[in-house]
Design an enzyme around this catalytic site. Sequence first.
Site, mmCIF file in Angstrom:
data_model
loop_
_atom_site.group_PDB
_atom_site.id
_atom_site.type_symbol
_atom_site.label_atom_id
_atom_site.label_comp_id
_atom_site.label_asym_id
_atom_site.label_seq_id
_atom_site.Cartn_x
_atom_site.Cartn_y
_atom_site.Cartn_z
ATOM 1 N N GLU A 92 45.441 31.092 22.776
ATOM 2 C CA GLU A 92 45.374 32.122 24.132
ATOM 3 C C GLU A 92 44.241 32.205 24.569
ATOM 4 O OE1 GLU A 92 47.293 36.760 25.623
ATOM 5 O OE2 GLU A 92 47.953 35.713 23.583
ATOM 6 N N HIS A 128 35.731 16.016 37.300
ATOM 7 C CA HIS A 128 36.764 16.748 36.543
ATOM 8 C C HIS A 128 37.779 15.512 36.180
ATOM 9 C CE1 HIS A 128 36.120 21.360 37.611
ATOM 10 N NE2 HIS A 128 34.717 20.562 37.303
ATOM 11 N N GLU A 130 40.353 15.221 36.098
ATOM 12 C CA GLU A 130 41.820 14.958 36.707
ATOM 13 C C GLU A 130 41.850 14.255 38.318
ATOM 14 O OE1 GLU A 130 42.560 19.003 35.112
ATOM 15 O OE2 GLU A 130 40.759 17.761 35.973
ATOM 16 N N CYS A 158 42.180 23.415 37.560
ATOM 17 C CA CYS A 158 41.703 24.285 38.281
ATOM 18 C C CYS A 158 42.438 24.029 39.928
ATOM 19 C CB CYS A 158 40.529 24.127 38.814
ATOM 20 S SG CYS A 158 39.889 23.293 38.689
ATOM 21 N N CYS A 161 41.159 21.037 41.941
ATOM 22 C CA CYS A 161 41.683 19.977 40.995
ATOM 23 C C CYS A 161 43.039 19.705 41.596
ATOM 24 C CB CYS A 161 41.556 19.584 39.681
ATOM 25 S SG CYS A 161 39.710 19.026 39.572
#
Length: 251
Positions: A92, A128, A130, A158, A161
Amino acid sequence: MADKSRSVTRRKEKKERESAEAMKEVKNEGEKSKREKDRGEKDKGEVSSEAEASNGQNGEPQVEPMDLPPFEIIAGDRIDPFVFKFQFKNVEYSSGRNKTFLCYLVDRGNTPDGLLRGYLEDEHTGPHVEEAFFTQCLPHYDPAVKYTVTWYVSSSPCSACAAKIAEVLKVRKNIKMTVFAARLFEWEESEIQDGLKMLQAAGCKLRVMKPLDFSYTWDTFVEHEDQPLNLWEDCKDNYEYYHEKLSDILQ
């Protein structure tokens, strides 16, 4: 009230434990990199000595060192097993995990080179992964071909992206995409939630990686040398946590 207090305490303890584990893993990775660097410096020193001997008494090199471009995107076939276990761990609190890894499968149907497989890695110093996927892995997009694209990413996209992926999917209707994410990136932020909703509206299927997905990714994209993946503690619990959060966002 007592139950709520105990729940907050348990989450605090979990955060502290995961942060400590992440720091330990980062330290181990750093020590591994240092050993590799030391070996490289040793080899470099040996080469330098040989070069000085061959260049005469002045020791001036005959060839200027090459200026390397800044690190941006790494493309490869299989991931180092230690790196996979660290970067894809679905904790997490993902302290120290500043890269994004994207494993991809592209099915181009009845074409001569129908199936593409590999991975991309970034350090957020440039595009990035992506965005890089569409320029590096699908540079010769054919509107007449039906593409089925599957990603297994260390964390969800994000907001920037997500917007770019949604834009591509709206224009290229022949691309069907599914994204499996080990973790949700900053899911509490409203702009991140808006980006995930935008992806869903563009036709992208969003999923959280289950334990079986981690094992599949290990078998398909990791240089594991026939060693099985021993899933970490709380893998299933963390999946259920992220799955619940994603369902709440996309409902």
